[in-house]
Motif scaffolding. Structure first.
Motif, mmCIF file in Angstrom:
data_model
loop_
_atom_site.group_PDB
_atom_site.id
_atom_site.type_symbol
_atom_site.label_atom_id
_atom_site.label_comp_id
_atom_site.label_asym_id
_atom_site.label_seq_id
_atom_site.Cartn_x
_atom_site.Cartn_y
_atom_site.Cartn_z
ATOM 1 N N VAL A 138 0.887 -1.167 0.000
ATOM 2 C CA VAL A 138 0.000 0.000 0.000
ATOM 3 C C VAL A 138 0.919 1.210 0.000
ATOM 4 O O VAL A 138 1.817 1.308 0.848
ATOM 5 C CB VAL A 138 -0.920 -0.001 1.237
ATOM 6 N N VAL A 139 0.725 2.112 -0.950
ATOM 7 C CA VAL A 139 1.657 3.232 -1.094
ATOM 8 C C VAL A 139 0.968 4.525 -0.691
ATOM 9 O O VAL A 139 -0.085 4.875 -1.246
ATOM 10 C CB VAL A 139 2.164 3.341 -2.547
ATOM 11 N N ARG B 233 -6.783 -7.184 7.450
ATOM 12 C CA ARG B 233 -7.872 -7.914 8.125
ATOM 13 C C ARG B 233 -8.472 -8.959 7.200
ATOM 14 O O ARG B 233 -9.002 -9.964 7.658
ATOM 15 C CB ARG B 233 -8.946 -6.931 8.584
ATOM 16 N N GLY B 234 -8.378 -8.744 5.899
ATOM 17 C CA GLY B 234 -8.868 -9.716 4.917
ATOM 18 C C GLY B 234 -7.877 -10.846 4.673
ATOM 19 O O GLY B 234 -8.124 -11.705 3.829
ATOM 20 N N GLY B 235 -6.727 -10.818 5.366
ATOM 21 C CA GLY B 235 -5.778 -11.927 5.247
ATOM 22 C C GLY B 235 -4.590 -11.651 4.349
ATOM 23 O O GLY B 235 -3.779 -12.548 4.094
ATOM 24 N N ALA B 236 -4.451 -10.413 3.855
ATOM 25 C CA ALA B 236 -3.294 -10.108 2.999
ATOM 26 C C ALA B 236 -2.062 -9.819 3.859
ATOM 27 O O ALA B 236 -2.183 -9.401 5.011
ATOM 28 C CB ALA B 236 -3.606 -8.897 2.132
ATOM 29 N N LEU B 237 -0.882 -10.059 3.288
ATOM 30 C CA LEU B 237 0.377 -9.728 3.959
ATOM 31 C C LEU B 237 0.785 -8.349 3.462
ATOM 32 O O LEU B 237 1.280 -8.201 2.343
ATOM 33 C CB LEU B 237 1.447 -10.759 3.599
ATOM 34 N N VAL B 238 0.523 -7.338 4.291
ATOM 35 C CA VAL B 238 0.581 -5.963 3.780
ATOM 36 C C VAL B 238 1.856 -5.236 4.217
ATOM 37 O O VAL B 238 2.238 -5.277 5.388
ATOM 38 C CB VAL B 238 -0.651 -5.153 4.259
ATOM 39 N N THR B 239 2.467 -4.557 3.253
ATOM 40 C CA THR B 239 3.580 -3.637 3.545
ATOM 41 C C THR B 239 3.137 -2.242 3.147
ATOM 42 O O THR B 239 2.656 -2.045 2.023
ATOM 43 C CB THR B 239 4.836 -4.005 2.724
ATOM 44 N N LEU B 240 3.244 -1.296 4.070
ATOM 45 C CA LEU B 240 2.895 0.083 3.744
ATOM 46 C C LEU B 240 4.179 0.849 3.441
ATOM 47 O O LEU B 240 5.113 0.845 4.245
ATOM 48 C CB LEU B 240 2.136 0.731 4.899
ATOM 49 N N LEU B 241 4.231 1.471 2.266
ATOM 50 C CA LEU B 241 5.434 2.207 1.856
ATOM 51 C C LEU B 241 5.116 3.694 1.809
ATOM 52 O O LEU B 241 4.110 4.088 1.200
ATOM 53 C CB LEU B 241 5.860 1.749 0.454
ATOM 54 N N HIS B 242 5.939 4.492 2.450
ATOM 55 C CA HIS B 242 5.731 5.940 2.370
ATOM 56 C C HIS B 242 7.083 6.650 2.358
ATOM 57 O O HIS B 242 8.114 6.055 2.680
ATOM 58 C CB HIS B 242 4.838 6.415 3.527
ATOM 59 N N ARG B 243 7.029 7.945 1.964
ATOM 60 C CA ARG B 243 8.284 8.643 1.675
ATOM 61 C C ARG B 243 8.955 9.272 2.889
ATOM 62 O O ARG B 243 10.139 9.522 2.888
ATOM 63 C CB ARG B 243 8.013 9.764 0.667
#
Ligand SMILES: Cc1cc2nc3c(=O)[nH]c(=O)nc-3n(C[C@H](O)[C@H](O)[C@H](O)COP(=O)(O)OP(=O)(O)OC[C@H]3O[C@@H](n4cnc5c(N)ncnc54)[C@H](O)[C@@H]3O)c2cc1C
Length: 534
Positions: free
Chosen positions: A372-373, A388-398
């Motif tokens: 997620v950017v 919460r839906g089961g994804a393996l999430v990485t949040l990228l920000h600057r």
């Protein structure tokens, strides 16, 4: 990357019923052609709709590679037959042919009347255009480097108009032939655009390419209309259908392509009446056909650059020097979601890269690696929802610390749902094939395996051209109704000028609401014109 003609599976050959063939025979002309005869070729300005009674036709690309064959009871043609664009392929008879030829304008009139035939022809034409967009060597060739803004604008134009095209970047080490083509050309001569049939244009505007391809109508230096609609996305097309069908002399202009953002959506799942979803191309192609049926004029690419208020008419000036004097104006120029400045982004948009995370996306991304950017709350909410839906999430920000831009409670939620946060991270390149993302490379050089990306980089309203002529909110979106001190809902601070869809402050950024607002704006235009006449 487009594929060679032989590797692209063309859409199944459609079949016309006996009664449809009979209808076409009534309005067309029956003809015969011998083996080897060319019915039309790459670069021709136009061609008729051809319904095959008996025999067979091969469709070939400019180099003579066969793409597909059509036989008895099928028909040949694709989207350019309706839009009037230059022909991208050659049709050659491979078995003695008996066929009905129907001229374009006659076919268009029939499609307005005959629902089942219209459905069949439109869906086949759209599928064929999508197939052609994947064939190497079909369509226009754009030669210019990534560093040339005019080249990038031309690519956006080609994508927006769903033209089959090939981009050749002379700065790529593996395309020395492209470098040779543009050697010695200065920046104003870029890009080099090669049209089907061989014509070359140096540094053309998108309007010049459009007209060279025969797309769209040309406007007079000064046009006078009842209603000018600026922008041909869902809101503009909604206003066009209702304006023209209710007797207003209606002109719609768009700076890029008919269809707006919606045209770029792979599948719109939440549009009323299409339980199985509908592609953006199909929805907007249907809307354009409907607007034309009611007599609206649609002109692209014409960019509005200023609005000058007047008593009886407001005047909108266009980039190419034309001006349009209109009794009422609907601003429907929408918003542009900020996109990542990376190569081949469009190849993944709608399949692996999204600008919103709803239930379908959450389902799609279960147990997948997702990026997620963005550093704002919208990015945080999407990251939590997907995790919460089961994804393996990485949040990228600057930035160095997410708390600079995101609410504390969301930062805590990210931790709670196991979202990995990467500060100071920007994506530099995408990797994958056929619209499926495998990985991204960060500007730091690190490679991350991600199957989906969600971009929350903010939406920018397309309103710079309005200056101070109408009131706008702090983010540049157009104020309407009571917050603008206007008499009517959707009316701006300038009487007779309305706003509909994403361009409007506080609007719901959805297709259905945009269409609804476009339709509603027309009612308000009638009320304004009636009041002015009293
Ligand atoms: C990839 C993607 C997928 C989406 N999926 C969905 C979905 O599934 N469901 C849903 O409800 N919504 C979806 N949306 C959002 C939806 O498409 C928008 O809310 C909708 O298109 C807004 O319509 P609009 O007519 O207001 O503006 P737009 O669609 O933005 O159209 C505005 C038009 O104005 C033109 N324009 C801009 N400036 C000028 C100028 N100066 N002169 C002339 N023309 C100008 C632009 O070229 C554009 O064609 C999606 C959006 C994207 C980007």
């Amino acid at each position: 990357m487009p594929e060679p003609a032989s590797q692209v599976a063309p859409p199944a050959s459609p079949t016309l019923s006996a009664s449809q063939l009979a209808t076409l025979a009534e309005i067309g002309e029956e003809r015969v052609a011998d083996v080897g005869e060319v019915l039309y070729r790459v670069g021709d300005r136009s061609y008729p709709f051809i319904a095959i009674i008996a025999g067979e036709v091969a469709i070939r690309d400019a180099a003579g590679n066969e793409i597909v064959r059509h036989g008895a009871a099928s028909f040949i043609g694709e989207l350019n037959l309706l839009s009037g664009q230059t022909v991208f392929v050659t049709a050659i008879v491979t078995e003695r042919l008996r066929y009905v030829a129907v001229e374009r304008d006659v076919l268009r009139a029939l499609l307005f009347e005959d629902g089942p035939l219209s459905d069949l022809v439109l869906s086949v034409f759209i599928a064929r255009r999508e197939a052609l967009q994947r064939v190497q060597g079909v369509g226009i060739e754009i030669v210019g480097p990534r560093s040339s803004p005019a080249t990038m604008q031309m690519l956006e134009y080609a994508r927006g108009n769903r033209l089959p095209f090939a981009w050749r970047d002379p700065e790529r080490a593996d395309d020395t032939a492209a470098a040779a083509l543009v050697a010695g050309l200065d920046a104003t001569s870029l890009p080099l655009v090669r049209l089907p049939g061989g014509v070359e244009l140096h540094g053309p505007s998108t309007g010049e390419v459009s007209r060279a391809l025969g797309i769209g109508r040309e406007l007079a230096p000064r046009e006078e209309v009842d209603l000018l609609v600026v922008g041909a996305g869902p809101a503009g097309l909604g206003a066009a259908v209702y304006g023209a069908s209710e007797g207003l002399d209606t002109l719609v202009i768009d700076s890029t392509a008919l269809g707006g953002q919606a045209g770029s959506s792979r599948r719109i799942e939440n549009y009323l009446g299409f339980p199985a979803g509908i592609t953006g191309t199909e929805l907007t192609t249907r809307a354009v056909t409907q607007a034309r049926k009611f007599g609206a004029r649609l002109a692209t690419p014409y960019r509005a650059v200023s609005l000058t208020p007047g008593d009886a008419r407001h005047v909108v000036r266009l980039e190419e020097g034309n001006e349009v004097a209109a009794r009422a104006v609907v601003l429907a120029s929408g918003a542009q979601y900020r996109r990542l400045p990376v190569e081949a982004l469009a190849d993944y948009e709608g399949t692996s890269i999204f600008y919103a995370a709803g239930p379908p996306e959450a389902q799609l991304c279960g147990a997948e690696r997702v990026g997620v950017v963005g550093g704002g709350n919208s990015a945080g909410q999407a990251a939590v929802w997907l995790a919460r839906g089961g994804a393996l999430v990485t949040l990228l920000h600057r930035r160095a610390d997410l708390r600079e831009t995101m609410s504390d409670y969301l930062v805590r939620e990210l931790e709670r749902y196991g979202v990995a946060v990467r500060d100071r991270s920007e994506i530099g390149a995408l990797h994958g094939a056929d619209g499926r993302l495998d990985a991204v490379t960060l500007r730091s050089g690190e490679r991350l395996h991600l199957s989906f990306l969600f971009l929350f980089l903010g939406a920018l309203p397309c309103t710079d051209w309005l200056d101070d002529t109408v009131g706008r909110d702090d983010h540049g979106f157009v104020l309407t109704g009571p917050p603008a001190g206007a008499e009517r809902l959707l009316e701006t601070t300038l009487p007779g000028v309305f706003a509909a869809g994403d361009v409007r402050s506080d609007s719901t950024k959805r297709c259905a609401t945009a269409v609804g607002e476009g339709a509603m704006a027309v009612q308000l235009v009638h009320a304004r014109l009636a009041a002015a006449a009293r």
